[in-house]
Design a protein around this motif. Structure first.
Motif, PDB file in Angstrom:
ATOM      1  N   SER A  80       0.781  -1.235   0.000  1.00 21.08           N
ATOM      2  CA  SER A  80       0.000   0.000   0.000  1.00 21.08           C
ATOM      3  C   SER A  80       0.816   1.291   0.000  1.00 21.08           C
ATOM      4  O   SER A  80       0.262   2.363  -0.237  1.00 21.08           O
ATOM      5  CB  SER A  80      -0.944   0.013   1.202  1.00 21.08           C
ATOM      6  N   ILE A  81       2.116   1.195   0.262  1.00 24.74           N
ATOM      7  CA  ILE A  81       2.932   2.418   0.326  1.00 24.74           C
ATOM      8  C   ILE A  81       4.103   2.281  -0.656  1.00 24.74           C
ATOM      9  O   ILE A  81       5.124   1.659  -0.339  1.00 24.74           O
ATOM     10  CB  ILE A  81       3.454   2.675   1.753  1.00 24.74           C
ATOM     11  N   PRO A  82       3.944   2.851  -1.842  1.00 24.79           N
ATOM     12  CA  PRO A  82       5.023   2.729  -2.844  1.00 24.79           C
ATOM     13  C   PRO A  82       6.371   3.220  -2.333  1.00 24.79           C
ATOM     14  O   PRO A  82       7.404   2.617  -2.648  1.00 24.79           O
ATOM     15  CB  PRO A  82       4.532   3.593  -4.014  1.00 24.79           C
ATOM     16  N   GLU A  83       6.385   4.284  -1.508  1.00 24.23           N
ATOM     17  CA  GLU A  83       7.659   4.805  -0.990  1.00 24.23           C
ATOM     18  C   GLU A  83       8.358   3.769  -0.121  1.00 24.23           C
ATOM     19  O   GLU A  83       9.582   3.685  -0.108  1.00 24.23           O
ATOM     20  CB  GLU A  83       7.439   6.077  -0.146  1.00 24.23           C
ATOM     21  N   PHE A  84       7.579   2.980   0.602  1.00 24.43           N
ATOM     22  CA  PHE A  84       8.158   1.942   1.451  1.00 24.43           C
ATOM     23  C   PHE A  84       8.762   0.833   0.589  1.00 24.43           C
ATOM     24  O   PHE A  84       9.873   0.367   0.851  1.00 24.43           O
ATOM     25  CB  PHE A  84       7.114   1.359   2.409  1.00 24.43           C
ATOM     26  N   ALA A  85       8.042   0.429  -0.462  1.00 24.35           N
ATOM     27  CA  ALA A  85       8.549  -0.619  -1.342  1.00 24.35           C
ATOM     28  C   ALA A  85       9.853  -0.191  -2.018  1.00 24.35           C
ATOM     29  O   ALA A  85      10.812  -0.966  -2.109  1.00 24.35           O
ATOM     30  CB  ALA A  85       7.495  -0.989  -2.389  1.00 24.35           C
ATOM     31  N   VAL A  86       9.913   1.056  -2.453  1.00 28.15           N
ATOM     32  CA  VAL A  86      11.137   1.578  -3.079  1.00 28.15           C
ATOM     33  C   VAL A  86      12.263   1.653  -2.051  1.00 28.15           C
ATOM     34  O   VAL A  86      13.399   1.251  -2.331  1.00 28.15           O
ATOM     35  CB  VAL A  86      10.876   2.955  -3.730  1.00 28.15           C
ATOM     36  N   ALA A  87      11.956   2.160  -0.860  1.00 24.19           N
ATOM     37  CA  ALA A  87      12.975   2.267   0.186  1.00 24.19           C
ATOM     38  C   ALA A  87      13.511   0.889   0.569  1.00 24.19           C
ATOM     39  O   ALA A  87      14.723   0.717   0.761  1.00 24.19           O
ATOM     40  CB  ALA A  87      12.412   2.980   1.416  1.00 24.19           C
ATOM     41  N   LEU A  88      12.636  -0.106   0.681  1.00 22.73           N
ATOM     42  CA  LEU A  88      13.087  -1.457   1.004  1.00 22.73           C
ATOM     43  C   LEU A  88      13.961  -2.013  -0.120  1.00 22.73           C
ATOM     44  O   LEU A  88      14.987  -2.637   0.142  1.00 22.73           O
ATOM     45  CB  LEU A  88      11.904  -2.387   1.281  1.00 22.73           C
ATOM     46  N   SER A  89      13.577  -1.783  -1.368  1.00 19.48           N
ATOM     47  CA  SER A  89      14.386  -2.243  -2.503  1.00 19.48           C
ATOM     48  C   SER A  89      15.785  -1.636  -2.453  1.00 19.48           C
ATOM     49  O   SER A  89      16.780  -2.332  -2.663  1.00 19.48           O
ATOM     50  CB  SER A  89      13.710  -1.879  -3.827  1.00 19.48           C
ATOM     51  N   ARG A  90      15.853  -0.344  -2.156  1.00 18.91           N
ATOM     52  CA  ARG A  90      17.160   0.323  -2.067  1.00 18.91           C
ATOM     53  C   ARG A  90      17.976  -0.233  -0.900  1.00 18.91           C
ATOM     54  O   ARG A  90      19.183  -0.427  -1.011  1.00 18.91           O
ATOM     55  CB  ARG A  90      16.976   1.828  -1.920  1.00 18.91           C
ATOM     56  N   ASP A  91      17.300  -0.455   0.232  1.00 20.67           N
ATOM     57  CA  ASP A  91      17.987  -0.989   1.402  1.00 20.67           C
ATOM     58  C   ASP A  91      18.537  -2.393   1.108  1.00 20.67           C
ATOM     59  O   ASP A  91      19.683  -2.692   1.436  1.00 20.67           O
ATOM     60  CB  ASP A  91      17.025  -1.020   2.594  1.00 20.67           C
ATOM     61  N   LEU A  92      17.730  -3.229   0.488  1.00 20.25           N
ATOM     62  CA  LEU A  92      18.178  -4.586   0.138  1.00 20.25           C
ATOM     63  C   LEU A  92      19.330  -4.541  -0.858  1.00 20.25           C
ATOM     64  O   LEU A  92      20.309  -5.290  -0.728  1.00 20.25           O
ATOM     65  CB  LEU A  92      17.014  -5.399  -0.434  1.00 20.25           C
ATOM     66  N   ALA A  93      19.235  -3.658  -1.847  1.00 25.28           N
ATOM     67  CA  ALA A  93      20.308  -3.532  -2.837  1.00 25.28           C
ATOM     68  C   ALA A  93      21.602  -3.076  -2.168  1.00 25.28           C
ATOM     69  O   ALA A  93      22.682  -3.588  -2.474  1.00 25.28           O
ATOM     70  CB  ALA A  93      19.896  -2.561  -3.937  1.00 25.28           C
ATOM     71  N   SER A  94      21.505  -2.148  -1.236  1.00 25.26           N
ATOM     72  CA  SER A  94      22.682  -1.663  -0.517  1.00 25.26           C
ATOM     73  C   SER A  94      23.325  -2.788   0.297  1.00 25.26           C
ATOM     74  O   SER A  94      24.552  -2.952   0.308  1.00 25.26           O
ATOM     75  CB  SER A  94      22.282  -0.504   0.396  1.00 25.26           C
ATOM     76  N   ARG A  95      22.498  -3.577   0.984  1.00 26.26           N
ATOM     77  CA  ARG A  95      23.050  -4.684   1.780  1.00 26.26           C
ATOM     78  C   ARG A  95      23.684  -5.731   0.883  1.00 26.26           C
ATOM     79  O   ARG A  95      24.743  -6.278   1.203  1.00 26.26           O
ATOM     80  CB  ARG A  95      21.951  -5.317   2.639  1.00 26.26           C
ATOM     81  N   LEU A  96      23.075  -6.014  -0.271  1.00 28.89           N
ATOM     82  CA  LEU A  96      23.629  -6.981  -1.206  1.00 28.89           C
ATOM     83  C   LEU A  96      24.969  -6.489  -1.756  1.00 28.89           C
ATOM     84  O   LEU A  96      25.930  -7.252  -1.855  1.00 28.89           O
ATOM     85  CB  LEU A  96      22.649  -7.240  -2.353  1.00 28.89           C
ATOM     86  N   TYR A  97      25.048  -5.213  -2.052  1.00 28.25           N
ATOM     87  CA  TYR A  97      26.284  -4.612  -2.556  1.00 28.25           C
ATOM     88  C   TYR A  97      27.407  -4.730  -1.524  1.00 28.25           C
ATOM     89  O   TYR A  97      28.527  -5.133  -1.841  1.00 28.25           O
ATOM     90  CB  TYR A  97      26.024  -3.146  -2.924  1.00 28.25           C
ATOM     91  N   ARG A  98      27.093  -4.395  -0.270  1.00 28.64           N
ATOM     92  CA  ARG A  98      28.102  -4.491   0.797  1.00 28.64           C
ATOM     93  C   ARG A  98      28.511  -5.943   1.019  1.00 28.64           C
ATOM     94  O   ARG A  98      29.692  -6.238   1.241  1.00 28.64           O
ATOM     95  CB  ARG A  98      27.582  -3.872   2.090  1.00 28.64           C
ATOM     96  N   LEU A  99      27.556  -6.864   0.966  1.00 33.26           N
ATOM     97  CA  LEU A  99      27.859  -8.285   1.146  1.00 33.26           C
ATOM     98  C   LEU A  99      28.767  -8.790   0.024  1.00 33.26           C
ATOM     99  O   LEU A  99      29.751  -9.487   0.282  1.00 33.26           O
ATOM    100  CB  LEU A  99      26.565  -9.099   1.198  1.00 33.26           C
ATOM    101  N   ALA A 100      28.444  -8.428  -1.202  1.00 33.66           N
ATOM    102  CA  ALA A 100      29.275  -8.853  -2.336  1.00 33.66           C
ATOM    103  C   ALA A 100      30.695  -8.313  -2.184  1.00 33.66           C
ATOM    104  O   ALA A 100      31.669  -9.032  -2.413  1.00 33.66           O
ATOM    105  CB  ALA A 100      28.652  -8.388  -3.649  1.00 33.66           C
ATOM    106  N   GLY A 101      30.813  -7.069  -1.769  1.00 34.00           N
ATOM    107  CA  GLY A 101      32.138  -6.484  -1.555  1.00 34.00           C
ATOM    108  C   GLY A 101      32.908  -7.216  -0.475  1.00 34.00           C
ATOM    109  O   GLY A 101      34.098  -7.495  -0.617  1.00 34.00           O
ATOM    110  N   ALA A 102      32.227  -7.552   0.623  1.00 38.11           N
ATOM    111  CA  ALA A 102      32.885  -8.265   1.725  1.00 38.11           C
ATOM    112  C   ALA A 102      33.320  -9.664   1.278  1.00 38.11           C
ATOM    113  O   ALA A 102      34.422 -10.104   1.602  1.00 38.11           O
ATOM    114  CB  ALA A 102      31.960  -8.359   2.926  1.00 38.11           C
ATOM    115  N   VAL A 103      32.479 -10.342   0.535  1.00 34.87           N
ATOM    116  CA  VAL A 103      32.815 -11.694   0.071  1.00 34.87           C
ATOM    117  C   VAL A 103      33.999 -11.627  -0.894  1.00 34.87           C
ATOM    118  O   VAL A 103      34.948 -12.407  -0.790  1.00 34.87           O
ATOM    119  CB  VAL A 103      31.594 -12.366  -0.607  1.00 34.87           C
ATOM    120  N   LEU A 104      33.978 -10.683  -1.814  1.00 35.67           N
ATOM    121  CA  LEU A 104      35.073 -10.569  -2.780  1.00 35.67           C
ATOM    122  C   LEU A 104      36.388 -10.203  -2.106  1.00 35.67           C
ATOM    123  O   LEU A 104      37.433 -10.739  -2.448  1.00 35.67           O
ATOM    124  CB  LEU A 104      34.718  -9.541  -3.858  1.00 35.67           C
ATOM    125  N   ARG A 105      36.333  -9.294  -1.135  1.00 36.14           N
ATOM    126  CA  ARG A 105      37.564  -8.935  -0.422  1.00 36.14           C
ATOM    127  C   ARG A 105      38.086 -10.120   0.385  1.00 36.14           C
ATOM    128  O   ARG A 105      39.280 -10.349   0.444  1.00 36.14           O
ATOM    129  CB  ARG A 105      37.324  -7.738   0.484  1.00 36.14           C
TER     130      ARG A 105
END
Length: 149
Positions: free
Chosen positions: A119-144
């Motif tokens: 029901s809240i598009p801003e929440f869905a977008v914010a969650l998508s960004r948050d998940l993408a950020s965590r995935l990016y940091r995780l990938a960086g940590a795994v690669l390092r």
């Protein structure tokens, strides 16, 4: 704690920062504030979550013990959200979640979490960004980590 302090804590969490005040108030009213003393187990590894927790104050630890007695863990601090990934994937928790310090969290039941997404598009977008950020940091940590081996 008061409703105003709950709303203030929610505003400090990046995931909720873009939500209008009326939505934050609804979230604070519908969520359940929970307190966990240091050392408390919040979720055991292998449990299927029925909620998402927003860390309002304190620090969590997510840990996994390997068969060779080696344990890996990482910490989540104030402003983190936990349980969302397993809930979205309909999977069990990959590690034990415990309170590293005294922790205050807002519990969002499964139904409320999915209602927010629907029901809240801003929440869905914010969650998508948050998940993408965590995935990016995780990938960086795994690669390092792989480069160190």
């Amino acid at each position: 704690m008061t409703l105003e302090s709950d709303i203030s804590h929610l505003k400090s969490i990046p995931l909720f920062r873009s939500l209008p005040a009326s939505r934050l108030k609804l979230l604070a009213l519908m969520g359940e504030r929970r307190q966990f003393p240091a050392g408390s187990v919040i979720t055991e590894e292998g449990q299927r979550p029925q909620e998402v927790y927003c860390v309002l104050e304190g620090e969590l630890e997510i840990s996994h013990a390997h068969a060779d007695s080696h344990q890996r863990s990482f910490r989540l601090a104030t402003g983190s959200i936990v349980g969302d990934v397993a809930l979205l994937c309909n999977e069990a928790s990959v590690g034990r979640i415990s309170a590293k310090t005294d922790v205050s969290m807002l519990r969002l039941p499964r139904e409320l979490f999915f209602e927010l997404l629907d029901s809240i598009p801003e929440f869905a977008v914010a969650l998508s960004r948050d998940l993408a950020s965590r995935l990016y940091r995780l990938a960086g940590a795994v690669l390092r980590d792989e480069k160190k081996q």
